[in-house]
Design a protein around this motif. Structure first.
Motif, PDB file in Angstrom:
ATOM      1  N   GLN A 198      -3.404 -13.443   2.665  1.00 23.60           N
ATOM      2  CA  GLN A 198      -3.033 -12.523   1.598  1.00 23.60           C
ATOM      3  C   GLN A 198      -3.491 -13.078   0.064  1.00 23.60           C
ATOM      4  O   GLN A 198      -3.925 -12.314  -0.497  1.00 23.60           O
ATOM      5  CB  GLN A 198      -1.573 -12.218   1.614  1.00 23.60           C
ATOM      6  N   PRO A 339       0.817  -4.784  -3.097  1.00 20.26           N
ATOM      7  CA  PRO A 339      -0.484  -3.958  -2.466  1.00 20.26           C
ATOM      8  C   PRO A 339      -1.161  -3.326  -3.981  1.00 20.26           C
ATOM      9  O   PRO A 339      -0.499  -2.991  -4.656  1.00 20.26           O
ATOM     10  CB  PRO A 339      -0.115  -2.784  -1.844  1.00 20.26           C
ATOM     11  N   SER A 378      -8.535  -3.780   0.300  1.00 21.46           N
ATOM     12  CA  SER A 378      -7.254  -3.215   0.073  1.00 21.46           C
ATOM     13  C   SER A 378      -6.681  -3.016   1.502  1.00 21.46           C
ATOM     14  O   SER A 378      -5.305  -3.103   1.762  1.00 21.46           O
ATOM     15  CB  SER A 378      -7.387  -1.794  -0.866  1.00 21.46           C
ATOM     16  N   GLN A 382      -2.988  -4.722   2.860  1.00 20.73           N
ATOM     17  CA  GLN A 382      -1.677  -3.952   3.298  1.00 20.73           C
ATOM     18  C   GLN A 382      -1.530  -4.111   4.607  1.00 20.73           C
ATOM     19  O   GLN A 382      -0.756  -3.078   4.959  1.00 20.73           O
ATOM     20  CB  GLN A 382      -1.948  -2.467   2.598  1.00 20.73           C
ATOM     21  N   THR A 386       5.897  -6.251   7.597  1.00 17.45           N
ATOM     22  CA  THR A 386       6.639  -5.757   6.552  1.00 17.45           C
ATOM     23  C   THR A 386       8.031  -6.559   6.464  1.00 17.45           C
ATOM     24  O   THR A 386       8.347  -7.629   7.233  1.00 17.45           O
ATOM     25  CB  THR A 386       7.051  -4.095   6.756  1.00 17.45           C
ATOM     26  N   THR A 394      -3.234  -0.802   7.905  1.00 17.08           N
ATOM     27  CA  THR A 394      -3.676   0.239   6.820  1.00 17.08           C
ATOM     28  C   THR A 394      -5.147   0.393   6.813  1.00 17.08           C
ATOM     29  O   THR A 394      -5.995  -0.768   7.350  1.00 17.08           O
ATOM     30  CB  THR A 394      -3.353  -0.315   5.513  1.00 17.08           C
ATOM     31  N   GLN A 415      -1.793   4.736   7.269  1.00 16.24           N
ATOM     32  CA  GLN A 415      -0.933   3.676   7.242  1.00 16.24           C
ATOM     33  C   GLN A 415      -0.065   3.996   8.627  1.00 16.24           C
ATOM     34  O   GLN A 415       0.589   4.890   8.796  1.00 16.24           O
ATOM     35  CB  GLN A 415       0.218   3.220   6.260  1.00 16.24           C
TER      36      GLN A 415
END
Length: 523
Positions: A198, A339, A378, A382, A386, A394, A415
């Motif tokens: 990330q 994000p 992107s 994402q 979670t 995504t 998503q």
């Protein structure tokens, strides 16, 4: 790797600091023979500085301290892995070898850990490390294979220590791992994407967004490209193909046409290439842009200082390896980056003074490639676990859509949220069949309606949707037609929840995002 893999617990052992390692008399082969390193009948102390596996042998870098106090480093190979920091007493029976006469792990030094102190590393602590070695252990007939690995820890108070772990599958040497402490002799792997990758994705994304430009600027320039002697037939063919492959609103109104447009948006070009597909056989927006760049380059003046070609080619080559590799470093554990905003803002590049038509067109094409890659990054940013333990995937992309004589860039984000299988199996009698939660976001600017954004969520057959219009007339028009939209959705077999239109733009930030309320609604 998106799931978890439990590491087999190690058998009970005595603490490493109080037991000698049973390799007395083990010979270390010197990679470079050294005559008289240690005098006959004498011994010297040594420390393992580094360990590297090479097939079935292990390469060691030793720091040898002689009785006189002189120190030297030597390279040797061994049949057994000796962890970094291990203290040895060695002698030299021949010019090409050393013999370990005593090997004792010293408490003040770093020894191999075969258990974890949960008072120091409580259950749930995230450990990060690098795999040094992997060996297949002798198998018992009828029992599964066990691989023993040495992992150098890179965080927590044990940073620099070497951990010995057993796993049901081999760990790739040199790979970077993250694992959660489950007990004194048990760990479970977690995906690196939520931490290490990330950070690298965010850095790449910032660089891409600084170079990107809106697709509409390039397409307008291509539509108005003047016919001249500098425009070759191959360049004209590349331009015509790119424009001809753009879908129209009628195509996007059918499931098959929409699926084709999504597949050809450029988001999946690297996936197609990795699968061995020929990109020339199917339309692809990003592939068409790269072919356009290849045709523009030869037409540039020989003395031009414009470097967009180099930049675009570098970007096109870097992304696939970036996706496949674990970039960044495993330093301090940091929070997951927020994000990036959706949709991407419009950014039109102005023609520079003294710049020719082909140079400007090439700069627009390179900026368009960066914009598509901004959407790809992107999507990666994402994707992952979670905070509540769900697996979120995504797909973010942009489709230039024909609307009569205009080209309308349609930005789309899908998503999907899945509950991990492990949670599904904990209490099967109390759980309902597995359900997926889908979110869709759309953003476009179409005359005479102006800028529009749509957010929708589908869970357990229930659809909720919110629309935002920046023009009061458009908001009023949509509001007056919501009852008809609801009736059409009901006729399609959907259970319709919230269906509202708002004036303005969607709220941003974790505390105000509307989809958080939707999650609570359908929980």
């Amino acid at each position: 790797m998106t799931g978890e893999m439990n590491i087999l617990p190690l058998p009970p052992t005595t603490p490493a600091a109080s037991r000698p390692l049973v390799v007395s008399g083990e010979l270390l082969k010197l990679q470079t023979p050294m005559e008289g390193l240690i005098a006959a009948g004498q011994s010297a102390s040594a420390e393992v500085l580094s360990l590297k596996q090479n097939d079935q042998t292990f390469q060691l870098l030793l720091k040898v301290t002689l009785d006189s106090g002189r120190q030297t480093t030597v390279q040797a190979t061994s049949n057994q892995p000796l962890p970094q920091g291990t203290s040895l007493t060695v002698s030299q029976p021949s010019a090409g070898s050393l013999a370990i006469t005593v090997q004792q792990a010293i408490a003040s030094n770093i020894a191999t850990l075969t258990r974890l102190d949960t008072s120091q590393l409580p259950v749930g602590t995230l450990l990060q490390g690098k795999v040094l070695t992997t060996q297949l252990m002798p198998q018992t007939p009828g029992q599964p294979a066990v691989y023993r690995s040495l992992v150098s820890l890179l965080n927590t108070a044990l940073s620099g220590s070497t951990l010995s772990i057993d796993s049901p599958q081999p760990l790739r040497i040199g790979s970077l791992l993250s694992a959660l402490v489950q007990g004194s002799q048990s760990l479970s792997f977690v995906p690196l994407a939520s931490r290490q990758e990330q950070l690298a994705i965010t850095q790449q994304l910032l660089a891409q967004q600084s170079r990107q430009g809106s697709l509409s600027g390039l397409i307008d320039a291509l539509q108005n490209l003047p016919a001249s002697d500098t425009t070759s037939d191959d360049l004209r063919a590349a331009v015509d193909k790119l424009l001809a492959d753009l879908p129209d609103a009628q195509q996007l109104s059918t499931p098959k046409g929409l699926a084709q447009a999504l597949a050809n948006s450029g988001l999946f070009l690297e996936t197609k290439l990795l699968a061995g597909q020929n990109p020339a056989l199917t339309p692809d927006m990003k592939g068409n842009l790269l072919r356009l760049i290849a045709q523009l380059a030869p037409g540039l003046p020989a003395n031009t200082s414009f470097n967009a070609v180099i930049a675009a080619n570098t970007l096109a080559q870097a992304l696939p390896s970036f996706v496949r590799s674990a970039l960044g470093t495993l330093g301090q554990v940091s929070a997951k980056p927020q994000p990036s905003s959706f949709p991407l803002t419009s950014r039109l590049l102005q023609s520079l003074e003294g710049e020719g038509d082909l140079e400007h067109l090439l700069r627009l094409a390179a900026a368009a490639v960066s914009r598509l890659q901004s959407h790809q990054l992107s999507s990666l940013e994402q994707t992952g676990m979670t905070e509540d333990g769900k697996l979120q995937t995504t797909w973010q992309l942009e489709i230039p859509m024909r609307n009569l004589q205009d080209i309308v860039p349609l930005q789309v984000k899908f998503q999907r949220e899945d509950t991990p299988e492990k949670e599904q199996q904990e209490k099967p009698a109390e759980r309902e069949p597995k359900q997926r939660l889908w979110r869709v976001e759309l953003a476009f600017d179409m005359e005479p309606l102006g800028p529009l954004q749509i957010q929708a969520q589908l869970a357990q057959g229930k659809l909720s949707s919110q629309l935002w219009a920046e023009r009061p007339y458009t908001a009023s028009l949509i509001e007056s037609n919501l009852s008809g939209l609801r009736a059409q959705l009901l006729a399609s077999g959907l259970n319709v929840g919230d269906l509202n239109c708002h004036l303005g733009t969607p709220p941003q930030g974790n505390q105000t995002r509307l989809e958080q309320r939707w999650v609570d609604e359908t929980a």
